[in-house]
Design a protein around this motif. Structure first.
Motif, PDB file in Angstrom:
ATOM      1  N   SER A 125       0.824  -1.206   0.000  1.00 61.42           N
ATOM      2  CA  SER A 125       0.000   0.000   0.000  1.00 61.42           C
ATOM      3  C   SER A 125       0.857   1.254   0.000  1.00 61.42           C
ATOM      4  N   ILE A 127      -0.120   3.894   1.356  1.00 63.45           N
ATOM      5  CA  ILE A 127      -0.529   4.656   2.529  1.00 63.45           C
ATOM      6  C   ILE A 127       0.338   4.236   3.711  1.00 63.45           C
ATOM      7  N   ASP A 129       1.705   3.299   7.406  1.00 68.01           N
ATOM      8  CA  ASP A 129       1.073   2.601   8.520  1.00 68.01           C
ATOM      9  C   ASP A 129       0.684   3.605   9.586  1.00 68.01           C
ATOM     10  N   SER A 140      -7.053   2.266  10.891  1.00 67.19           N
ATOM     11  CA  SER A 140      -5.791   2.514  10.190  1.00 67.19           C
ATOM     12  C   SER A 140      -5.976   3.523   9.064  1.00 67.19           C
ATOM     13  N   TYR A 141      -4.891   4.190   8.725  1.00 65.44           N
ATOM     14  CA  TYR A 141      -4.910   5.145   7.619  1.00 65.44           C
ATOM     15  C   TYR A 141      -5.377   4.485   6.335  1.00 65.44           C
ATOM     16  N   GLN A 142      -4.928   3.234   6.189  1.00 61.73           N
ATOM     17  CA  GLN A 142      -5.301   2.476   5.010  1.00 61.73           C
ATOM     18  C   GLN A 142      -6.826   2.391   4.861  1.00 61.73           C
ATOM     19  N   TYR A 143      -7.471   2.102   5.990  1.00 62.52           N
ATOM     20  CA  TYR A 143      -8.934   2.008   5.978  1.00 62.52           C
ATOM     21  C   TYR A 143      -9.549   3.349   5.636  1.00 62.52           C
ATOM     22  N   SER A 146      -9.245   4.021   1.959  1.00 67.14           N
ATOM     23  CA  SER A 146     -10.184   3.334   1.056  1.00 67.14           C
ATOM     24  C   SER A 146     -11.568   3.927   1.160  1.00 67.14           C
ATOM     25  N   THR A 211      -5.016  -3.899  -1.572  1.00 65.56           N
ATOM     26  CA  THR A 211      -4.108  -3.224  -0.641  1.00 65.56           C
ATOM     27  C   THR A 211      -4.511  -3.478   0.805  1.00 65.56           C
ATOM     28  N   ILE A 212      -5.792  -3.747   1.042  1.00 64.78           N
ATOM     29  CA  ILE A 212      -6.239  -3.979   2.421  1.00 64.78           C
ATOM     30  C   ILE A 212      -5.977  -5.409   2.856  1.00 64.78           C
TER      31      ILE A 212
END
Lengths: 297, 262
Positions: A125, A127, A129, A140-143, A146, A211-212
């Motif tokens: 990803s 993005i 961590d 998380s930033y990832q979430y 998205s 990515t997730i």
């Protein structure tokens, strides 16, 4: 069940749901303009995810570059699929069209399996961590990314259909193909464009998913989850697809967690969405946001 | 300007609907096509506008020329671009779109924003009701307003020839009169060439310069509208006059009395 675990179930649900939304959006675009029920929607997600994976990992391209290239690739793919395959069955009975899309789904899955293998793959990803705390639950930033990305995509599509010339032409074609033709709209081109758009949004969903949590061939079952999502939202509603997707994601996640912790029943996840679907269809047969046909009396 | 020469139209590759039909639409005139259900009026229009393909129909013989160019097999959108516009039967407005969006679709092929705006003003000038309801969903308009919208939408493409298919259908006599006036005004003020298909012969012959009577896929009668109005057959079968011999009428089986000139 504690408040914080419920909250984290919901957050997870929203994230998965936003992927559902993207796929559902693609489905709705195709259904709205061409009245084709596309059973290959999940496979389009698969293609997008694997192409992006190949570009980032095997060819070492920066994420955003490969993301863009994936979009272009999938748009072209959709265009070609419509031109080569579905153009031939325009006006044919619905069963033949459904068979075609089912066949398409099998072919696409086989091709992806043959080219990329059957192992689970994760796209690194872009993005960073880290997480922010929401109500005592780390998100998380990832979430966040998205969710935000899906939201932006939805709004962009809403605006596209509302204000652009092409979007308007697509809506007109959806309402009355022959009348659209009489207005000088090249209906064939509109069909092809709607497939291209559908492929692109599905691919975006696929990349987000990859990515997730990574993708494998089994992810194509997302295509099935689209049915509760779009039927919940109404087959012809863009907003409905977005809301329906998120709703299905949340509901199945929460229901799954509840059943696990309270009743010790596992695997309720896949049933929940369809159970809800049955209930909704009983109350509002045209979906939550679907249009009832306008009838003047 | 628009010439149809001896065309045959076949549906589903075996149903022959038009059997050698010819007609001419003169530039700047209003030409009327009369005939009962199934005579082939709508099919003729669709052959001219290129919409037969969606119904599995095709022109198998003869040709259609427009401005000297053969358009028999041209794609529908190119005919619109060339200035041929059809207002389809039953109005066929885009119900889920607003009035203004409907108009914008009418001008789909026009990319010049100023032209679109000026044509929209023109449409609103002819149909002030539409201006009042510009942001309403078109499906909720009344039948008359929908017909206005359908005509206004056709104006948006900047056409030279407008083909109107049954514009009086389902409208009250007052509205028919209104549509009648609008058609005349469009013809006089905008110099539009109009091809009018009607079952309401009274309306059609009131506005038209020239008329064709269709039966069973062929032209059986043609002439200046003035002459057609006084033609005995037309009077009897379309204008409801002349059939004064009631006694004999009932003594003959109705299907044997059904109009035939041969």
């Amino acid at each position: 069940m504690s408040w914080s675990s419920l909250l984290s179930l919901i957050v997870n649900g929203v994230v998965v749901g936003s992927v559902y939304s993207m796929v559902a959006l693609g489905f709705v675009v195709i259904y709205k303009t061409t009245r084709v029920i596309n059973f290959a929607q999940g496979e389009l997600l698969l293609v997008g995810a694997y192409v992006c994976f190949a570009l980032t990992v095997s060819y070492q391209l920066p994420f955003w570059v490969s993301f863009l290239m994936t979009g272009v690739f999938c748009g072209t793919l959709g265009y070609i699929i419509e031109r080569v395959v579905l153009r031939r069955v325009v006006g044919d009975p619905i069963v033949s069209v459904i068979m075609i899309t089912l066949g398409l789904s099998i072919v696409l899955r086989a091709i992806v399996g043959a080219v990329f293998g059957v192992n689970s793959q994760v796209i690194p990803s872009p993005i960073p961590d880290g997480a922010i705390m929401v109500g005592g639950v780390p998100v998380s930033y990832q979430y966040l990314f998205s969710m935000a990305f899906s939201l932006v995509a939805m709004i962009a599509f809403g605006a596209f259909f509302r204000w652009t010339r092409l979007g308007l032409a697509m809506r007109a074609t959806a309402t009355d193909q022959q009348a659209a033709m009489a207005m000088g709209i090249d209906v064939g081109r509109i069909f092809a464009v709607s497939w291209a758009i559908a492929c692109v949004v599905s691919a975006v969903g696929g990349v987000l998913l990859a990515t997730i949590s990574g993708v494998n061939l089994g992810v194509s079952h997302f295509g099935l989850k689209v049915f509760p999502a779009v039927i919940l939202g109404g087959l012809d509603s863009i907003v409905g697809a977005a809301v329906g997707g998120v709703l299905i994601g949340v509901i199945e996640n929460v229901a799954d967690g509840m059943f696990k912790s309270l009743l010790d029943i596992d695997g309720f996840r896949d049933v929940a969405a369809f159970a809800l679907l049955v209930v909704v269809l009983m109350v509002r047969p045209y979906g939550l946001f679907g249009q009832r046909a306008i009838e003047r009396i | 300007m628009l010439t149809v020469e001896n065309i045959e139209v076949v549906f589903n590759s075996y149903v022959l609907v038009l059997k050698g039909l010819s007609l001419q639409v003169r530039s700047g005139a209003i030409t009327a096509l009369l005939g009962t259900n199934g005579a082939g009026k709508t099919t003729t229009l669709k052959a001219i506008s290129g919409l037969l393909g969606t119904e599995d129909g095709e022109v198998t013989r003869g040709r259609i020329t427009y401005g000297g160019e053969d358009i028999t097999h041209m794609a529908a959108d190119r005919r619109v671009a060339a200035g041929l516009m059809q207002v389809m039967e039953g109005r066929r407005i885009f119900q889920d779109l607003t009035v203004e969006e409907n108009l914008r679709i009418g001008g789909y092929l026009e990319r010049d924003g100023r032209k679109i705006a000026s044509r929209r003003e023109l449409a609103y000038d002819y149909f002030p009701r539409l201006r009042e309801r510009r942001n309403q969903i078109a499906g909720f308009l009344s039948g008359g307003e929908q017909q206005m919208l359908a005509i206004g939408r056709a104006l948006m493409s900047g056409p030279q020839v407008v083909m109107l298919d049954e514009p009086s259908m389902g409208l009250s006599p007052v509205l028919v009169q209104e549509v009648c006036d609008i058609v005349l005004r469009l013809n006089r003020e905008q110099g539009l060439t109009i091809l009018l298909v009607e079952q309401n012969a009274r309306f059609a012959l009131a506005v038209a310069d020239y008329g064709y009577v269709l039966e069973d896929g062929k032209v059986v009668l043609e002439g200046a509208a003035r002459d057609l109005r006084h033609d005995q057959n037309v009077q009897e079968f379309y204008l409801g006059a002349g059939a004064n011999d009631r006694g004999r009428f009932s003594s003959v089986k109705w299907y044997r009395r059904k109009k035939r000139w041969v």
